[in-house]
Write a protein that holds these residues in place. Structure first.
Motif, PDB file in Angstrom:
ATOM      1  N   SER A   7       1.471   2.621  10.558  1.00 32.40           N
ATOM      2  CA  SER A   7       2.825   3.096  10.275  1.00 32.40           C
ATOM      3  C   SER A   7       3.315   2.617   8.915  1.00 32.40           C
ATOM      4  O   SER A   7       4.201   3.207   8.319  1.00 32.40           O
ATOM      5  N   ARG A   8       2.734   1.534   8.410  1.00 34.51           N
ATOM      6  CA  ARG A   8       3.168   0.981   7.138  1.00 34.51           C
ATOM      7  C   ARG A   8       2.355   1.580   5.996  1.00 34.51           C
ATOM      8  O   ARG A   8       1.131   1.554   6.011  1.00 34.51           O
ATOM      9  N   ARG A   9       3.059   2.112   5.008  1.00 39.96           N
ATOM     10  CA  ARG A   9       2.391   2.592   3.797  1.00 39.96           C
ATOM     11  C   ARG A   9       2.860   1.732   2.635  1.00 39.96           C
ATOM     12  O   ARG A   9       4.042   1.744   2.289  1.00 39.96           O
ATOM     13  N   LEU A  10       1.957   0.992   2.042  1.00 38.70           N
ATOM     14  CA  LEU A  10       2.306   0.103   0.952  1.00 38.70           C
ATOM     15  C   LEU A  10       2.283   0.847  -0.386  1.00 38.70           C
ATOM     16  O   LEU A  10       1.440   1.722  -0.591  1.00 38.70           O
ATOM     17  N   PHE A  34      -2.178  -8.569   4.927  1.00 39.31           N
ATOM     18  CA  PHE A  34      -1.992  -7.174   5.327  1.00 39.31           C
ATOM     19  C   PHE A  34      -3.188  -6.598   6.085  1.00 39.31           C
ATOM     20  O   PHE A  34      -3.093  -5.502   6.649  1.00 39.31           O
ATOM     21  N   GLU A  35      -4.305  -7.302   6.044  1.00 42.21           N
ATOM     22  CA  GLU A  35      -5.533  -6.873   6.730  1.00 42.21           C
ATOM     23  C   GLU A  35      -5.875  -5.424   6.336  1.00 42.21           C
ATOM     24  O   GLU A  35      -5.956  -5.113   5.159  1.00 42.21           O
ATOM     25  N   GLY A  36      -6.074  -4.550   7.304  1.00 39.85           N
ATOM     26  CA  GLY A  36      -6.538  -3.206   6.997  1.00 39.85           C
ATOM     27  C   GLY A  36      -5.544  -2.322   6.282  1.00 39.85           C
ATOM     28  O   GLY A  36      -5.894  -1.219   5.847  1.00 39.85           O
ATOM     29  N   LEU A  37      -4.309  -2.776   6.117  1.00 36.64           N
ATOM     30  CA  LEU A  37      -3.305  -1.962   5.428  1.00 36.64           C
ATOM     31  C   LEU A  37      -3.431  -2.040   3.911  1.00 36.64           C
ATOM     32  O   LEU A  37      -2.867  -1.217   3.197  1.00 36.64           O
ATOM     33  N   PHE A  38      -4.147  -3.043   3.405  1.00 32.12           N
ATOM     34  CA  PHE A  38      -4.148  -3.329   1.969  1.00 32.12           C
ATOM     35  C   PHE A  38      -5.470  -2.943   1.330  1.00 32.12           C
ATOM     36  O   PHE A  38      -6.534  -3.429   1.716  1.00 32.12           O
ATOM     37  N   GLY A  39      -5.398  -2.053   0.338  1.00 26.28           N
ATOM     38  CA  GLY A  39      -6.583  -1.656  -0.415  1.00 26.28           C
ATOM     39  C   GLY A  39      -6.578  -2.295  -1.784  1.00 26.28           C
ATOM     40  O   GLY A  39      -5.607  -2.152  -2.538  1.00 26.28           O
ATOM     41  N   HIS A  67      -3.903  -0.338  -3.359  1.00 24.22           N
ATOM     42  CA  HIS A  67      -2.540  -0.852  -3.494  1.00 24.22           C
ATOM     43  C   HIS A  67      -2.390  -1.893  -4.601  1.00 24.22           C
ATOM     44  O   HIS A  67      -1.278  -2.241  -4.966  1.00 24.22           O
ATOM     45  N   MET A  68      -3.525  -2.399  -5.111  1.00 24.52           N
ATOM     46  CA  MET A  68      -3.457  -3.281  -6.270  1.00 24.52           C
ATOM     47  C   MET A  68      -4.818  -3.254  -6.969  1.00 24.52           C
ATOM     48  O   MET A  68      -5.851  -3.199  -6.313  1.00 24.52           O
ATOM     49  N   THR A  69      -4.803  -3.273  -8.298  1.00 29.91           N
ATOM     50  CA  THR A  69      -6.036  -3.319  -9.076  1.00 29.91           C
ATOM     51  C   THR A  69      -5.978  -4.474 -10.067  1.00 29.91           C
ATOM     52  O   THR A  69      -4.903  -4.912 -10.469  1.00 29.91           O
ATOM     53  N   LEU A 166       8.087  -6.821  -3.885  1.00 32.02           N
ATOM     54  CA  LEU A 166       7.566  -5.766  -4.743  1.00 32.02           C
ATOM     55  C   LEU A 166       6.758  -4.744  -3.938  1.00 32.02           C
ATOM     56  O   LEU A 166       6.683  -3.574  -4.294  1.00 32.02           O
ATOM     57  N   PHE A 167       6.166  -5.198  -2.827  1.00 31.63           N
ATOM     58  CA  PHE A 167       5.414  -4.310  -1.947  1.00 31.63           C
ATOM     59  C   PHE A 167       6.276  -3.738  -0.812  1.00 31.63           C
ATOM     60  O   PHE A 167       5.756  -3.142   0.132  1.00 31.63           O
ATOM     61  N   ASP A 168       7.591  -3.939  -0.891  1.00 32.44           N
ATOM     62  CA  ASP A 168       8.524  -3.452   0.132  1.00 32.44           C
ATOM     63  C   ASP A 168       8.141  -3.973   1.516  1.00 32.44           C
ATOM     64  O   ASP A 168       8.227  -3.254   2.521  1.00 32.44           O
ATOM     65  N   ALA A 169       7.734  -5.239   1.601  1.00 28.78           N
ATOM     66  CA  ALA A 169       7.249  -5.779   2.880  1.00 28.78           C
ATOM     67  C   ALA A 169       7.784  -7.187   3.142  1.00 28.78           C
ATOM     68  O   ALA A 169       7.011  -8.103   3.465  1.00 28.78           O
ATOM     69  N   PRO A 170       9.117  -7.413   3.032  1.00 25.99           N
ATOM     70  CA  PRO A 170       9.638  -8.764   3.267  1.00 25.99           C
ATOM     71  C   PRO A 170       9.419  -9.258   4.694  1.00 25.99           C
ATOM     72  O   PRO A 170       9.437 -10.472   4.946  1.00 25.99           O
TER      73      PRO A 170
END
Length: 230
Positions: A7-10, A34-39, A67-69, A166-170
């Motif tokens: 449900s969470r899109r970073l 974030f486990e599997g949510l974070f690329g 989600h980050m490079t 910054l990732f909208d995930a407080p």
């Protein structure tokens, strides 16, 4: 799991970091939190491999999957819109260049374990460092989080709350505080890689203990980049 969609899109946040300023540590914290949510894409390594999913672009064009490079911008030619979400990581120059030299020795880069080689390496990095700071740290930007290594290690919980914003995930603050207290530390010393299991986050670099420490040369280095002598 088939049929399940998070449900969470970073959002995608670009990252530009001066070498040895905590970027690998930050990426490991976010991956574990974030486990599997974070690329995450290291950018430099995968884009040179055959059949890579890396787009080879900065900023990344694979939004939604990445989600980050990683971007060091050592050639100072990377461009990013001034409104783009961005984390900039940097560190006081002298400890960063000592750590970078140790990493270069440990990873087979063309340096030798001598005082002369270190001094040549440090001089070549000093001018680049000042230009990096001018471009990424002090230039006007919006949506930028400047994550100084010394602040990151002094109060990692506060630093990571800023990252989460910054990732909208407080709402991940409690989870990320669990991660930062027990994460492994990676250290380069005497040309070797050391992994400190469960050591958490700390600034463990004492430049005066460096085998090629020279007070006069280190004062010159610090002055060249406009910093106090370590």
């Amino acid at each position: 799991m088939p049929g399940f969609f998070p449900s969470r899109r970073l959002p995608y946040v670009a990252n530009v970091s001066w070498p040895r300023s905590g970027h690998v540590l930050l990426s490991r914290i976010l991956l574990e939190t974030f486990e599997g949510l974070f690329g995450y894409c290291e950018y430099y390594r995968p884009r040179r491999q055959e059949d890579t999913p890396c787009c080879g672009a900065f900023p990344c064009v694979r939004r939604g999957r990445v989600h980050m490079t990683k971007q060091h911008d050592l050639t100072l030619d990377a461009e990013l819109p001034r409104h783009h979400r961005l984390i900039v990581q940097y560190r006081a120059f002298v400890p960063s260049v000592v750590s970078h030299f140790e990493q270069a020795l440990a990873t087979g880069s063309p340096v030798t374990d001598t005082a002369e080689s270190f001094q040549s390496f440090a001089r070549s990095q000093a001018g680049l460092y000042s230009r990096f700071v001018d471009k990424w740290v002090t230039s006007p930007r919006t949506n930028r989080l400047v994550l100084r290594y010394e602040d990151f290690t002094a109060d990692p919980a506060a630093a990571m709350r800023d990252v989460l914003a910054l990732f909208d995930a407080p709402d991940y603050a409690a989870r990320i505080e669990e991660v930062i207290t027990t994460i492994d530390a990676l250290r380069y010393e005497n040309g070797k890689t050391q992994r400190l299991s469960g050591a958490g986050i700390a600034d463990r670099r004492d430049v005066t203990a460096f085998r090629f420490y020279d007070p006069g040369f280190f004062r010159t280095l610090a002055a060249k980049v406009g910093e106090d002598t370590p």
